[in-house]
Design a protein around this motif. Sequence first.
Motif, PDB file in Angstrom:
ATOM      1  N   GLY A 141       0.812  -1.222   0.000  1.00 44.30           N
ATOM      2  CA  GLY A 141       0.000   0.000   0.000  1.00 44.30           C
ATOM      3  C   GLY A 141       0.837   1.261   0.000  1.00 44.30           C
ATOM      4  N   ALA A 142       2.035   1.175   0.572  1.00 38.56           N
ATOM      5  CA  ALA A 142       2.948   2.320   0.605  1.00 38.56           C
ATOM      6  C   ALA A 142       3.850   2.362  -0.625  1.00 38.56           C
ATOM      7  CB  ALA A 142       3.796   2.270   1.875  1.00 38.56           C
ATOM      8  N   GLY A 143       3.688   1.377  -1.525  1.00 35.81           N
ATOM      9  CA  GLY A 143       4.496   1.353  -2.741  1.00 35.81           C
ATOM     10  C   GLY A 143       5.887   0.788  -2.527  1.00 35.81           C
ATOM     11  N   ILE A 144       6.085   0.068  -1.436  1.00 35.82           N
ATOM     12  CA  ILE A 144       7.396  -0.499  -1.118  1.00 35.82           C
ATOM     13  C   ILE A 144       7.431  -1.928  -1.640  1.00 35.82           C
ATOM     14  CG2 ILE A 144       8.971  -1.148   0.735  1.00 35.82           C
ATOM     15  CD1 ILE A 144       7.628   1.137   2.375  1.00 35.82           C
ATOM     16  N   THR A 145       8.308  -2.173  -2.612  1.00 38.68           N
ATOM     17  CA  THR A 145       8.379  -3.495  -3.232  1.00 38.68           C
ATOM     18  C   THR A 145       9.765  -4.122  -3.154  1.00 38.68           C
ATOM     19  OG1 THR A 145       8.816  -2.522  -5.399  1.00 38.68           O
ATOM     20  CG2 THR A 145       6.501  -2.973  -4.842  1.00 38.68           C
ATOM     21  N   THR A 146      10.763  -3.365  -2.668  1.00 40.17           N
ATOM     22  CA  THR A 146      12.125  -3.887  -2.577  1.00 40.17           C
ATOM     23  C   THR A 146      12.708  -3.592  -1.198  1.00 40.17           C
ATOM     24  OG1 THR A 146      13.240  -1.871  -3.321  1.00 40.17           O
ATOM     25  CG2 THR A 146      12.500  -3.420  -5.040  1.00 40.17           C
ATOM     26  N   LEU A 147      13.744  -4.334  -0.848  1.00 37.15           N
ATOM     27  CA  LEU A 147      14.438  -4.083   0.418  1.00 37.15           C
ATOM     28  C   LEU A 147      15.055  -2.689   0.442  1.00 37.15           C
ATOM     29  CD1 LEU A 147      16.179  -7.491   1.161  1.00 37.15           C
ATOM     30  CD2 LEU A 147      14.529  -6.309   2.603  1.00 37.15           C
ATOM     31  N   GLU A 148      15.558  -2.259  -0.685  1.00 42.24           N
ATOM     32  CA  GLU A 148      16.183  -0.935  -0.743  1.00 42.24           C
ATOM     33  C   GLU A 148      15.156   0.163  -0.448  1.00 42.24           C
ATOM     34  OE1 GLU A 148      18.769  -3.777  -2.822  1.00 42.24           O
ATOM     35  OE2 GLU A 148      16.624  -3.396  -2.930  1.00 42.24           O
ATOM     36  N   GLN A 149      13.948   0.017  -0.982  1.00 43.68           N
ATOM     37  CA  GLN A 149      12.890   0.994  -0.700  1.00 43.68           C
ATOM     38  C   GLN A 149      12.522   0.979   0.778  1.00 43.68           C
ATOM     39  OE1 GLN A 149      10.024  -0.494  -3.513  1.00 43.68           O
ATOM     40  NE2 GLN A 149      10.371   1.227  -4.912  1.00 43.68           N
ATOM     41  N   ALA A 150      12.428  -0.218   1.354  1.00 38.87           N
ATOM     42  CA  ALA A 150      12.098  -0.338   2.779  1.00 38.87           C
ATOM     43  C   ALA A 150      13.171   0.326   3.630  1.00 38.87           C
ATOM     44  CB  ALA A 150      11.924  -1.804   3.166  1.00 38.87           C
ATOM     45  N   ALA A 151      14.439   0.101   3.276  1.00 36.48           N
ATOM     46  CA  ALA A 151      15.545   0.691   4.029  1.00 36.48           C
ATOM     47  C   ALA A 151      15.466   2.209   4.002  1.00 36.48           C
ATOM     48  CB  ALA A 151      16.874   0.220   3.464  1.00 36.48           C
ATOM     49  N   ALA A 152      15.187   2.771   2.842  1.00 37.83           N
ATOM     50  CA  ALA A 152      15.108   4.225   2.704  1.00 37.83           C
ATOM     51  C   ALA A 152      13.885   4.801   3.410  1.00 37.83           C
ATOM     52  CB  ALA A 152      15.085   4.609   1.226  1.00 37.83           C
ATOM     53  N   TYR A 153      12.809   4.031   3.491  1.00 37.37           N
ATOM     54  CA  TYR A 153      11.575   4.484   4.131  1.00 37.37           C
ATOM     55  C   TYR A 153      11.799   4.721   5.616  1.00 37.37           C
ATOM     56  CZ  TYR A 153       6.462   4.919   3.931  1.00 37.37           C
ATOM     57  OH  TYR A 153       5.182   5.387   3.941  1.00 37.37           O
ATOM     58  N   GLY A 154      12.559   3.835   6.240  1.00 37.13           N
ATOM     59  CA  GLY A 154      12.906   4.015   7.647  1.00 37.13           C
ATOM     60  C   GLY A 154      12.010   3.246   8.599  1.00 37.13           C
ATOM     61  N   ALA A 155      12.586   2.857   9.731  1.00 40.34           N
ATOM     62  CA  ALA A 155      11.881   2.044  10.721  1.00 40.34           C
ATOM     63  C   ALA A 155      10.655   2.763  11.277  1.00 40.34           C
ATOM     64  CB  ALA A 155      12.829   1.655  11.846  1.00 40.34           C
ATOM     65  N   GLY A 156      10.802   4.016  11.643  1.00 42.90           N
ATOM     66  CA  GLY A 156       9.689   4.760  12.227  1.00 42.90           C
ATOM     67  C   GLY A 156       8.519   4.872  11.278  1.00 42.90           C
ATOM     68  N   ALA A 157       8.797   5.189  10.031  1.00 43.83           N
ATOM     69  CA  ALA A 157       7.732   5.324   9.037  1.00 43.83           C
ATOM     70  C   ALA A 157       7.069   3.976   8.762  1.00 43.83           C
ATOM     71  CB  ALA A 157       8.278   5.925   7.754  1.00 43.83           C
ATOM     72  N   LEU A 158       7.864   2.897   8.739  1.00 47.86           N
ATOM     73  CA  LEU A 158       7.288   1.571   8.528  1.00 47.86           C
ATOM     74  C   LEU A 158       6.348   1.211   9.663  1.00 47.86           C
ATOM     75  CD1 LEU A 158      10.426  -0.363   7.249  1.00 47.86           C
ATOM     76  CD2 LEU A 158       8.407   0.260   5.905  1.00 47.86           C
ATOM     77  N   GLU A 185      21.074  -1.259   6.070  1.00 49.94           N
ATOM     78  CA  GLU A 185      20.319  -1.103   7.310  1.00 49.94           C
ATOM     79  C   GLU A 185      19.171  -0.131   7.117  1.00 49.94           C
ATOM     80  OE1 GLU A 185      22.998   2.100   9.729  1.00 49.94           O
ATOM     81  OE2 GLU A 185      23.647   0.021   9.795  1.00 49.94           O
ATOM     82  N   LEU A 186      18.192  -0.224   8.023  1.00 53.01           N
ATOM     83  CA  LEU A 186      17.047   0.670   7.967  1.00 53.01           C
ATOM     84  C   LEU A 186      17.446   2.066   8.408  1.00 53.01           C
ATOM     85  CD1 LEU A 186      14.131  -1.389   9.570  1.00 53.01           C
ATOM     86  CD2 LEU A 186      14.231  -0.538   7.248  1.00 53.01           C
ATOM     87  N   GLU A 187      16.918   3.068   7.739  1.00 51.19           N
ATOM     88  CA  GLU A 187      17.078   4.432   8.211  1.00 51.19           C
ATOM     89  C   GLU A 187      16.261   4.571   9.497  1.00 51.19           C
ATOM     90  OE1 GLU A 187      18.897   6.910   6.691  1.00 51.19           O
ATOM     91  OE2 GLU A 187      19.532   5.469   5.194  1.00 51.19           O
ATOM     92  N   ASP A 188      16.747   5.338  10.451  1.00 50.82           N
ATOM     93  CA  ASP A 188      15.992   5.505  11.701  1.00 50.82           C
ATOM     94  C   ASP A 188      15.656   6.923  11.975  1.00 50.82           C
ATOM     95  OD1 ASP A 188      15.754   2.827  12.677  1.00 50.82           O
ATOM     96  OD2 ASP A 188      17.851   2.902  13.197  1.00 50.82           O
TER      97      ASP A 188
END
Length: 63
Positions: free
Chosen positions: A19-36, A60-63
Motif C-alpha cells: 500500500g505504501a508502494g514499497i516493493t524492494t528491500l532498498e525501498q524499505a531501508a530508505a523508508y525508515g523504521a519509524g515510518a514503517l 540497514e534501515l534508516e531511523d
Amino acid sequence: MTSHPLPRISAPAARALEGAGITTLEQAAAYGAGALLDLHGFGPKGIVILRAALTELGLELED
C-alpha cells in the motif's frame, strides 16, 4: 543498482508495504523504521525480519 525483493513477511505487513508502494528491500531501508511502524498492519516483528534481510546485504534501515 540492484534491487532485492522483500522477504517472506506476514500478510498484513506485506499489504502495508504494498500500500505504501514499497516493493524492494532498498525501498524499505530508505523508508525508515519509524515510518514503517506507522503503516497500519506493520509491526515490530516486520522490522526484525527486514533488518535481518538487510543485514545480509550489508544494508540497514534508516531511523
